[in-house]
Design a protein around this motif. Structure first.
Motif, PDB file in Angstrom:
ATOM      1  N   SER A  17       0.906  -1.297   0.011  1.00 55.12           N
ATOM      2  CA  SER A  17       0.108   0.049   0.032  1.00 55.12           C
ATOM      3  C   SER A  17       0.854   1.311  -0.125  1.00 55.12           C
ATOM      4  O   SER A  17       2.014   1.335   0.687  1.00 55.12           O
ATOM      5  CB  SER A  17      -0.597  -0.001   1.251  1.00 55.12           C
ATOM      6  OG  SER A  17      -1.517   1.146   1.479  1.00 55.12           O
ATOM      7  N   THR A  22      -3.444  -0.832   5.457  1.00 53.38           N
ATOM      8  CA  THR A  22      -4.396  -1.799   4.634  1.00 53.38           C
ATOM      9  C   THR A  22      -5.752  -1.845   5.750  1.00 53.38           C
ATOM     10  O   THR A  22      -5.379  -2.022   7.061  1.00 53.38           O
ATOM     11  CB  THR A  22      -4.031  -3.112   4.564  1.00 53.38           C
ATOM     12  OG1 THR A  22      -3.010  -3.168   3.583  1.00 53.38           O
ATOM     13  CG2 THR A  22      -4.932  -3.805   4.119  1.00 53.38           C
ATOM     14  N   ARG A  37      -6.744  -1.337   0.509  1.00 59.08           N
ATOM     15  CA  ARG A  37      -5.730  -0.280   0.451  1.00 59.08           C
ATOM     16  C   ARG A  37      -6.139   1.118   1.111  1.00 59.08           C
ATOM     17  O   ARG A  37      -7.134   1.510   0.542  1.00 59.08           O
ATOM     18  CB  ARG A  37      -4.901   0.040  -0.718  1.00 59.08           C
ATOM     19  CG  ARG A  37      -4.061  -1.217  -1.045  1.00 59.08           C
ATOM     20  CD  ARG A  37      -3.332  -0.950  -2.577  1.00 59.08           C
ATOM     21  NE  ARG A  37      -2.670  -2.285  -2.917  1.00 59.08           N
ATOM     22  CZ  ARG A  37      -2.936  -3.020  -3.730  1.00 59.08           C
ATOM     23  NH1 ARG A  37      -4.186  -2.828  -4.349  1.00 59.08           N
ATOM     24  NH2 ARG A  37      -2.124  -3.963  -4.194  1.00 59.08           N
TER      25      ARG A  37
END
Length: 143
Positions: A17, A22, A37
């Motif tokens: 991410s 996340t 994400r």
């Protein structure tokens, strides 16, 4: 020959991410549990924001009834060429045969981790999570 056998806890691309986070959702009667994400943070409230594909907009995770928690994710800070490296699986080819693919690139994370990104004969790109070995440039996987 110096084939490097994998023995680490590899990370799948779904754990990457840009924000380093996340969002984990437990699921509801109409939604399955999922990982999403975190794209950024709301400057006014500090809430983590994720893409809501139904609304076509960023939405705070706290707006979702099944929001469970945030988890740290790997943050890619660089990508470098594969440099001739290959990844090898003992039984992922047709009929359970050995499979070797080129490393297209190495993703480097903020934690200093390198993840191999491989490309197959059809041009499909994915992480090499689960590969059995890394093969240095010039080495033959069959040796």
């Amino acid at each position: 020959m110096s084939i490097i056998v994998r023995d680490d806890g590899a990370v799948s691309l779904r754990y990457f991410s840009q924000s380093g986070w996340t969002a984990i959702f437990s699921g509801t009667d109409t939604e399955i549990g999922r990982m999403v994400r975190v794209e950024c943070w709301d400057e006014a409230t500090g809430a983590a924001l994720v893409v809501d594909p139904k609304r076509g907009a960023l939405r705070p995770v706290t707006d979702y009834e099944d929001f469970s928690r945030l988890e740290r994710a790997e943050q890619v800070i660089a990508a470098v060429p594969g440099g001739g490296w290959q990844v090898h699986w003992k039984d992922e080819g047709p009929g359970g045969t050995p499979l070797t693919e080129q490393v297209l690139a190495w993703l480097i994370t903020s934690q200093g981790r390198a993840t191999a990104i491989s490309v197959d004969a059809q041009g499909h790109v994915e992480d090499a999570d689960g590969a059995d070995a890394f093969i240095p440039p010039g080495e033959n996987p069959a040796s």
